[in-house]
Write an enzyme that holds these catalytic residues in place. Structure first.
Site, mmCIF file in Angstrom:
data_model
loop_
_atom_site.group_PDB
_atom_site.id
_atom_site.type_symbol
_atom_site.label_atom_id
_atom_site.label_comp_id
_atom_site.label_asym_id
_atom_site.label_seq_id
_atom_site.Cartn_x
_atom_site.Cartn_y
_atom_site.Cartn_z
ATOM 1 N N ASP A 55 -3.025 2.243 -4.776
ATOM 2 C CA ASP A 55 -3.542 2.232 -3.797
ATOM 3 C C ASP A 55 -2.286 1.736 -2.850
ATOM 4 O O ASP A 55 -1.606 1.058 -3.223
ATOM 5 C CB ASP A 55 -4.609 1.199 -3.578
ATOM 6 C CG ASP A 55 -6.087 1.728 -4.084
ATOM 7 O OD1 ASP A 55 -6.149 2.886 -4.244
ATOM 8 O OD2 ASP A 55 -7.044 0.812 -4.053
ATOM 9 N N LYS A 56 -2.521 2.062 -1.684
ATOM 10 C CA LYS A 56 -1.314 1.676 -0.551
ATOM 11 C C LYS A 56 -1.259 0.306 -0.652
ATOM 12 O O LYS A 56 -0.187 -0.300 -0.395
ATOM 13 C CB LYS A 56 -1.836 2.261 0.825
ATOM 14 C CG LYS A 56 -0.662 2.021 1.791
ATOM 15 C CD LYS A 56 -1.072 2.578 3.175
ATOM 16 C CE LYS A 56 0.010 2.589 4.318
ATOM 17 N NZ LYS A 56 -0.225 3.148 5.640
#
Length: 220
Positions: A55-56
């Site tokens: 995930d970012k």
């Protein structure tokens, strides 16, 4: 520069910082923001294939293939759950339990978020251990996901009543970053065993237990 943690002729593992997405996106002003894959290709001056994703908001060990054949092979290892993944997380809340398993189907709710259901038809499965850091007055988690569902670990800890610090989407306490870090990958490729470990380099994680530095011994 993104630090290269380990490499072979077929792949390389780098330390992904938090705050960078996997692929290109646009900001509120319609400006293009290059993803980490493109930036790495520019840094390494070679074509690279992502074989899993982070995930970012998540930092940590990211594996990329250096050719199409390796990309197919490594992607299959991930799909077959033959690559062990270990994560660190931090929460300011007291969990319903301190170790064990978190299992349940993932249900999509509003605004791209997810929640853990009581059903187990196609469950997300996570094993975990935890400890309390006296100085921070926060709980640290060592997590091993056995499946690769979207937001799996973030939702798992939310379901325990201990959302990850800095995780705004899942109501974590405000922090200087989202406290989720992909600490280790363990896998066999072409007959050779690889164990790639990288502790977090940003944020305040308190005192990470020494035995967690070899997470495969804690959560075998």
């Amino acid at each position: 520069m993104f630090p290269v943690l380990a490499s072979s002729s077929d792949w390389l593992a780098i330390l992904k910082p938090e705050g960078i997405g996997m692929h290109q996106e646009t900001d509120a002003n319609d400006q293009i923001i290059e993803g980490i894959v493109t930036r790495l290709q520019q840094q390494q001056q070679e074509e690279l294939w992502p074989v899993h994703r982070l995930d970012k908001v998540t930092s940590g060990v990211l594996l990329l293939a250096r050719n199409a054949e390796a990309a197919a092979r490594l992607s299959q290892l991930f799909a077959d759950h033959r690559i062990q993944k270990y994560y660190l997380a931090r929460s300011s809340s007291r969990p319903k339990k301190k170790q064990g398993w978190i299992k349940g189907d993932m249900e999509k709710i509003r605004n791209g978020s997810w929640r853990l259901a009581h059903s187990t038809n196609n469950p997300a499965i996570t094993r975990f251990d935890s400890c309390f850091d006296e100085r921070l007055q926060k709980r640290l988690f060592l997590l091993q996901p056995f499946t690769g569902k979207t937001h799996q670990l973030r939702v798992a800890l939310r379901s325990l009543g201990a959302p990850i610090d800095g995780d705004e989407r899942y109501k974590g306490e405000t922090a200087d970053r989202t406290y989720l870090h992909a600490m280790a990958l363990c896998f066999e490729d072409k007959g050779q065993q690889h164990r790639i470990v990288q502790l977090p380099v940003s944020g305040d994680w308190g005192e990470i237990p020494a035995d967690w530095h070899q997470p495969w011994a804690v959560l075998p």
